[in-house]
Design a protein around this motif. Structure first.
Motif, PDB file in Angstrom:
ATOM      1  N   ASN A   1       0.912  -1.654  -0.295  1.00 47.13           N
ATOM      2  CA  ASN A   1      -0.312  -0.003   0.089  1.00 47.13           C
ATOM      3  C   ASN A   1       0.519   1.213   0.270  1.00 47.13           C
ATOM      4  O   ASN A   1       0.336   2.720   0.172  1.00 47.13           O
ATOM      5  CB  ASN A   1      -1.043   0.119   1.309  1.00 47.13           C
ATOM      6  N   ARG A   2       1.974   0.972  -0.566  1.00 45.89           N
ATOM      7  CA  ARG A   2       3.116   2.323  -0.933  1.00 45.89           C
ATOM      8  C   ARG A   2       2.425   3.435  -1.913  1.00 45.89           C
ATOM      9  O   ARG A   2       2.232   3.131  -2.891  1.00 45.89           O
ATOM     10  CB  ARG A   2       3.928   2.022  -1.203  1.00 45.89           C
ATOM     11  N   ARG A   3       2.490   4.318  -1.689  1.00 43.27           N
ATOM     12  CA  ARG A   3       1.862   5.517  -1.959  1.00 43.27           C
ATOM     13  C   ARG A   3       2.861   6.574  -2.571  1.00 43.27           C
ATOM     14  O   ARG A   3       3.462   6.793  -1.480  1.00 43.27           O
ATOM     15  CB  ARG A   3       0.724   6.164  -1.565  1.00 43.27           C
ATOM     16  N   THR A   4       2.462   7.564  -3.695  1.00 42.64           N
ATOM     17  CA  THR A   4       2.754   8.356  -3.508  1.00 42.64           C
ATOM     18  C   THR A   4       2.441   9.887  -3.827  1.00 42.64           C
ATOM     19  O   THR A   4       1.524  10.423  -3.439  1.00 42.64           O
ATOM     20  CB  THR A   4       3.796   8.578  -5.307  1.00 42.64           C
ATOM     21  N   VAL A   5       3.106  10.883  -2.673  1.00 44.37           N
ATOM     22  CA  VAL A   5       1.839  11.384  -2.339  1.00 44.37           C
ATOM     23  C   VAL A   5       2.731  12.877  -3.369  1.00 44.37           C
ATOM     24  O   VAL A   5       3.922  13.549  -3.157  1.00 44.37           O
ATOM     25  CB  VAL A   5       3.065  12.487  -1.090  1.00 44.37           C
ATOM     26  N   VAL A   6       1.415  14.069  -3.661  1.00 43.32           N
ATOM     27  CA  VAL A   6       2.620  15.135  -4.454  1.00 43.32           C
ATOM     28  C   VAL A   6       1.961  15.919  -4.057  1.00 43.32           C
ATOM     29  O   VAL A   6       1.045  16.482  -3.302  1.00 43.32           O
ATOM     30  CB  VAL A   6       1.804  14.684  -6.066  1.00 43.32           C
ATOM     31  N   ALA A   7       2.947  16.760  -4.005  1.00 44.43           N
ATOM     32  CA  ALA A   7       3.298  18.091  -2.399  1.00 44.43           C
ATOM     33  C   ALA A   7       3.033  19.110  -3.132  1.00 44.43           C
ATOM     34  O   ALA A   7       4.089  19.055  -4.055  1.00 44.43           O
ATOM     35  CB  ALA A   7       3.858  17.774  -2.052  1.00 44.43           C
ATOM     36  N   TYR A   8       2.593  20.315  -2.554  1.00 40.64           N
ATOM     37  CA  TYR A   8       2.597  21.936  -3.200  1.00 40.64           C
ATOM     38  C   TYR A   8       3.704  22.564  -2.313  1.00 40.64           C
ATOM     39  O   TYR A   8       4.206  22.139  -1.206  1.00 40.64           O
ATOM     40  CB  TYR A   8       0.970  22.447  -2.693  1.00 40.64           C
ATOM     41  N   SER A   9       4.665  22.767  -2.941  1.00 41.69           N
ATOM     42  CA  SER A   9       6.269  23.814  -2.434  1.00 41.69           C
ATOM     43  C   SER A   9       5.846  25.266  -2.808  1.00 41.69           C
ATOM     44  O   SER A   9       5.904  25.461  -4.549  1.00 41.69           O
ATOM     45  CB  SER A   9       6.862  22.530  -3.180  1.00 41.69           C
ATOM     46  N   ARG A  10       6.126  25.890  -1.773  1.00 38.12           N
ATOM     47  CA  ARG A  10       5.406  27.270  -1.770  1.00 38.12           C
ATOM     48  C   ARG A  10       6.768  28.021  -3.287  1.00 38.12           C
ATOM     49  O   ARG A  10       8.299  27.226  -2.813  1.00 38.12           O
ATOM     50  CB  ARG A  10       5.686  28.489  -0.622  1.00 38.12           C
TER      51      ARG A  10
END
Length: 265
Positions: A250-259
């Motif tokens: 269940n390993r997932r990729t996180v697409v995160a907002y970076s200012r």
């Protein structure tokens, strides 16, 4: 055995990259937890670096017994000479072409390539497949392997799961006990390229939403290969960073907002 290190950097991305360089690993080989986000302060006053915790798995040194027998398989395939056309049927030589066996192209004078070939030949034989591995040397110590043959769907599996397992086993067998690691990519019927295009489109679409709404998005569970494609597709995307979280399967990729003001500092 799980281990971790903490790393700092002017941005979250810089802190992650610093840890990966120290460990000699790729981003998808680790889990990342942001302990402290970077702060720019006012006119440089009160600024502080980002701090992350990078967790990775340190494999046991016990040998994998089940992969040893395949080392006895000959390093080079025996290519049968093409059969001569029968005298009584000189007008139909084309009938022989579909039956021609694929010829494996292995990097010459390369012990690691020969080891890859030996392992895969034995593994494929155990799987009941007549596919032949063709090996070429790519960039940055990467070996590109194309499985040649017919009806390779069973070697690809659902969403490439079987192909990914073959790739992981090959990487482990080739790098086990070696001080210098190499990466092995295994493909069949051009599956990787087709899947990469689909995942790259998904990554771009998700990144657009992340930037627009300034919210992180966690993708559905993916295998290691698919997560790596997402990381690569977005590595230069403005105001976006990616990392993996969770444990298999269940390993997932996180697409995160970076200012934006953090990028490039």
């Amino acid at each position: 055995m799980l281990k971790y290190i903490e790393s700092t950097g002017r941005t979250e991305e810089a802190a992650i990259e610093a840890a990966l360089q120290k460990l000699g690993m790729d981003r998808d080989d680790v889990s990342v937890e942001v302990l402290e986000r970077a702060k720019t302060g006012f006119l440089g006053i009160g600024a502080s670096p980002a701090k992350v915790k990078v967790t990775y798995e340190a494999p046991d040194e016990e040998p994998v017994e089940e992969v040893k027998p395949v080392e006895t398989v000959p390093a080079a395939p025996v290519v049968e000479e093409a059969p001569k056309a029968a005298p009584e049927a000189p007008k139909a030589p084309v009938a022989e072409e579909p039956k021609a066996q694929p010829v494996a192209a292995t990097v010459a004078d390369d012990e690691r390539a020969e080891k890859i070939h030996a392992f895969l030949t034995g593994l494929l034989a155990h799987m009941g497949s007549s596919a032949i591995p063709s090996i070429t040397l790519g960039e940055e110590n990467t070996y590109e392997v194309e499985l040649l043959g017919e009806h390779l769907g069973s070697l690809i599996g659902r969403r490439g799961e079987t192909l990914d397992a073959i790739q992981q086993l090959t990487n482990y067998a080739v790098n086990h006990g070696q001080s210098h690691r190499v990466r092995v990519h295994v493909d069949a019927e051009g599956y990787r390229a087709k899947r990469e295009e689909s995942l790259a489109r998904l990554a771009q679409k998700v990144a657009g939403k992340v930037v627009k709404y300034r919210r992180n998005v966690t993708l559905e569970p993916m295998n290691a290969y698919e997560r790596h494609v997402i990381h690569t597709a977005l590595q230069d995307y403005p105001d976006v960073t990616t990392y993996s979280t969770g444990t298999e399967p269940n390993r997932r990729t996180v697409v995160a907002y970076s200012r934006g003001e953090h990028r490039g500092q």
